[in-house]
Scaffold this motif. Sequence first.
Motif: not given
Length: 217
Positions: A136-137, A179-185, A207-208, A214-216
């Motif tokens: 993505q980056r 984002m990381i915390d939600r993804a890990m859960n 992630y998106r 919010n970070n183009p």
Amino acid sequence: MIKSVYSLMLFDEIVEKIDQIAYENNTNRSQLINDILAEKIGLVTPEQKIQKILEQLDENFSDTLSVSQINKNSSIQFGKSLKYKYRPKVRYSYEFISSKRGKYAVLKISSRTKSENLNDHFDEFFKLIAGIEKDQRADHGDLAENLTNHKFVRAFEDEGELTQDIETVTDNLTRYLKMIDRAMNVYFSKVDEAEANDLLNVLETIYREDYKKNNPD
């Protein structure tokens, strides 16, 4: 801001009081005098900016993560227990380090379990996140270098750089960690039943939705 060494003539009584206040505030003489002078003339030092960011991060995660430690003008640590077998512990920490450009934030994530199976899951989760970021980056470099011993390290040389205003840095760091915390859960809720590609797709969506949009580039 660049720091230099200066010689000052001060009353001993003033220095004694400064040292006492510095001790009570977990800082040192030079930093306290620097902060006092900066406030007097209306400047905000990098250390003061960091402290405001840490305090705001503490508030932003007060309802989701427990703060285990805040080091004044330096770092903050969060702890949590995953809803997974054995309730593994996870530690998140934001630290500010120096570079030629100035100070910027670094996120460090580590598991606190001795279970080999759980550590394998953590390693796989970190690899998936690193791979997503690499895709993505394009400007982010090789995140695989930051995956060692069940740990994940993410430098915010741009999004967490202190030449930006406090609100921007705090917002970037908050959204990334959420984002990381939600993804890990989500990962650990599905890891025992979902296919690898399905997990990857879910994490890419998170992630998106939570950070990338919010970070183009």
